[in-house]
Design a protein around this motif. Structure first.
Motif, PDB file in Angstrom:
ATOM      1  N   SER A 208       1.159  41.806  30.067  1.00  0.00           N
ATOM      2  CA  SER A 208       2.413  42.162  29.414  1.00  0.00           C
ATOM      3  C   SER A 208       3.420  42.732  30.407  1.00  0.00           C
ATOM      4  O   SER A 208       4.630  42.545  30.252  1.00  0.00           O
ATOM      5  CB  SER A 208       2.145  43.173  28.298  1.00  0.00           C
ATOM      6  N   PHE A 211       5.117  39.804  31.953  1.00  0.00           N
ATOM      7  CA  PHE A 211       6.035  39.145  31.022  1.00  0.00           C
ATOM      8  C   PHE A 211       7.332  39.938  30.876  1.00  0.00           C
ATOM      9  O   PHE A 211       8.431  39.373  30.929  1.00  0.00           O
ATOM     10  CB  PHE A 211       5.348  38.994  29.670  1.00  0.00           C
ATOM     11  N   VAL A 212       7.224  41.258  30.708  1.00  0.00           N
ATOM     12  CA  VAL A 212       8.421  42.096  30.562  1.00  0.00           C
ATOM     13  C   VAL A 212       9.240  42.091  31.845  1.00  0.00           C
ATOM     14  O   VAL A 212      10.480  42.090  31.812  1.00  0.00           O
ATOM     15  CB  VAL A 212       8.004  43.529  30.171  1.00  0.00           C
ATOM     16  N   THR A 262       5.884  42.828  22.317  1.00  0.00           N
ATOM     17  CA  THR A 262       4.741  42.693  23.221  1.00  0.00           C
ATOM     18  C   THR A 262       3.784  43.865  23.070  1.00  0.00           C
ATOM     19  O   THR A 262       2.555  43.697  23.071  1.00  0.00           O
ATOM     20  CB  THR A 262       5.236  42.602  24.674  1.00  0.00           C
TER      21      THR A 262
END
Length: 334
Positions: A208, A211-212, A262
């Protein structure tokens, strides 16, 4: 200001606030409907599974019809399905999920004992996702170059690593080889619990974070090339002011919204991490209950996970609307 002007101003404010109130009310109604549908699915999954609930209760043993009837009456299996559902839903609303078949203790008590472990894991993972992910994305977006490109490329590669693989690698390197962290267990209360949760939180958050970071970089790059930023530069505003007031502020809303979704998804990933690190939280209890066919526990944890995910999504949606009222106005107009 005349009385007529004051009345007109109040009416205009009321008319402007109505779309927001209607939007929030619609979201809350949708939350309730979604939770009801989720409860039907969770409860009905018991009957969709192979075999009958009575088979789970008797563990397939041969019993007399009288003994089976007694067990069915004890667990209200002799009632119609819709009545069983209403009974179960009414108890769940009041925090009563029944009694565990395996341990013969209230399910709510089992959840209360294990929930703090899962909450600590998800909260620590969420902090790592927000702090590290936004920091990497902010640097890569504002400081383009070989270092930022390499960082984002590494983040992209990390996104492809499954959570359980990351957990095993972290255990092998930092727990077994280096001995910096414990291998298994959730520790005692206080800082010891936080210390034991560092590796599991990193394993849960690592994908995550990547992704962020990529999302934040893209949002910042898009804002840097927007017209209003170019206009601010042409007016001679300092670069720090442009970045703080125009770039980060406008890029933060979509990034934080997706980051919130998320983080809500970390709840599902915590099941795998708890099993690998043997933390003893709700995720590990869920897996053990599925294997032992302890369906009251399975139903309670599944409903709790689904409800938490739905509530978090709704809160994120409402927070985004409060930060940008144009969302609710535009949706209501459309």
């Amino acid at each position: 200001m005349t009385t007529t002007t004051v009345i007109a101003t109040r009416k205009a404010r009321g008319a402007g606030a109505w779309p927001m109130v209607r939007f929030i009310g619609g979201r809350l109604i949708g939350l309730i409907v979604t939770l009801l549908i989720a409860s039907v699915v969770v409860f009905g999954a018991l009957y969709a599974a192979p075999g009958s609930p009575l088979t789970f209760l008797t563990h397939g043993r041969t019993m007399t019809p009288e003994a089976k009837a007694q067990i069915a009456a004890e667990y209200h299996l002799d009632e119609p399905i819709w009545q069983q559902y209403l009974r179960w839903l009414g108890g769940a609303i009041h925090g009563d999920f029944g009694t565990s078949i395996i341990y013969n203790v209230p399910v709510s008590q089992m959840i209360a004992n294990r929930a703090p472990i899962t909450i600590l894991l998800v909260v620590m993972s969420a902090v790592i996702v927000l702090v590290v992910g936004l920091a990497i994305g902010l640097y890569a977006g504002l400081r383009p170059g070989w270092l930022s490109r390499s960082t984002i490329a590494g983040a992209t590669a990390v996104m492809a690593v499954p959570t359980f693989v990351a957990a095993v690698v972290l255990i092998s390197v930092f727990a077994v080889s280096l001995g910096w962290f414990p291998v298994f267990g959730s520790g005692k209360d206080g800082w010891d619990a936080v210390y034991h949760m560092i590796l599991p939180a990193i394993a849960l958050a690592i994908a995550s974070v990547a992704f962020v970071a990529r999302l934040a970089q893209g949002a910042i790059r898009a804002e840097l090339g927007s017209d209003h930023v170019q206009t601010a530069k042409s007016r001679g505003l300092p670069g720090s002011v442009i970045v703080r007031r125009h770039v980060i502020r406008n890029a933060a809303m979509p990034v934080l919204t997706v980051a919130g979704l998320t983080i809500a998804g970390l709840i599902a990933g915590s099941v795998v991490v708890e099993q690998v690190f043997q933390l003893g939280g709700l995720g590990q209890l869920l897996i053990a209950s599925v294997q032992q066919k302890d369906f009251p526990v399975v139903q309670a944890i599944c409903l709790l996970y689904v409800a938490t995910f739905i509530v978090l999504n709704t809160l994120i949606d409402l927070a985004y609307t409060l930060l940008d009222p144009r969302v609710s106005t535009g949706r209501s107009a459309s």
